[in-house]
Design an enzyme around this catalytic site. Sequence first.
Site: not given
Ligand code: PLP
Length: 393
Positions: A111, A187, A190, A213, A351
Amino acid sequence: MKLKDCIADFQISRYLHYMDNAATSLVPEPVIAAMNEYDRQYRANVGRGMHRLTRVATQKYQDAHDLVSNFIGGKEGTTVFTKNTTEAINMVAAGLDWQSGDRIVTTIFEHHSNLLPWLRLRQKGVELVVIRPDEAGIFDIEEFEEAITANTKLVAVSHASNVLGTVQPMREIADICKTQGAYFLVDGAQSVPHFPVDARRIGCDFLCFSGHKMLGPTGTGVLWMRDSLISPLILGGGTVEDVTTEFYSLTGGYQRFEGGTPNISGAIGLGQAVKYLENLGMDAIFRHEQELTERLLKGLPDIENITIYGPQDMKNRIGIVSFTIDRIHPHEIAYLLDERAAILVRSGDHCCIPLMKSLGLQNGTVRASFYMYNTQEEVDLLLETIEEIARIV
Ligand SMILES: Cc1ncc(COP(=O)(O)O)c(C=O)c1O
């Protein structure tokens, strides 16, 4: 509580088929009630003063940290509340002591939130190495072995892809990091909401994820650290032990990293969300999502002109399914799913523009992502409606 009984706690589920859980989840009534209770009955600042309301609020705020720490097997580390995964990752990027020549290893699946903070560090002479998967979308662990060298300071990898749903081998990557003396950032945006994740068992140094989430309110996220490994991004009220006009010393624990008045009701809501997840059981949630995903993956290939991205078997994957239909823009598909059947999915690049480019996709994909309140009937409705839309062209 049984999974099927929890649906009543999510009002939106009564009239819409919400399948955009990878973006943000719905919030159950007990979480809303816990946040309202704070505002109505014991609203006060935390970690400041001695009156009765601040004492209750401070205890509940501390309890929320403890609940989250236990949830991820991170009792011995430091659990810092942030506003989301993005902020947590940026805190690590800003808080480590970078030297020219340091290396960061990441993957093409990331992401933007787990890529841009590292790309920016190139200004400091930091080298960024991006690992790519094979044709089937699987990473070869040998690629990590080659890329993670003695000058690698950090390896930053998503546990589960928010586009393809693939789950990466965290333990193996952590072992390589240990051998080379590199920090390992996971990270978990998910993964933590969808299956049991234990930071200590993985052996990572940082675990970042989003409260919103996983049934928590928006504006909540977490940075878990094995130790106080970084310098804090924000200094000020709440972070200090002693101050003169010439000098300050910082306090320990999570307070060191949470300068200023935090999102108190959000934190209390997140604590309640964790209780709710534990009550349902993370294994049960995972199994349920696997069943829904298997049903969808079984039905999709029968639809004409459809392309599925990511693994089509159930090995090492979560309940995220991306697809396109020839000659229909993903946004149009998402719009039609909503208009025709009140099914809400995400469309676009998610993203992950570098991943989209590597897949040769200009307009991205349509993405359905499940949670515990989705049902088999909803999956069938999704399949029927996609079939209808595919017949338009
Ligand atoms: C794998 C991953 N990393 C980071 C993020 C960023 O999350 P946030 O928008 O809550 O900062 C997301 C959001 O969809 C994500 O799916």
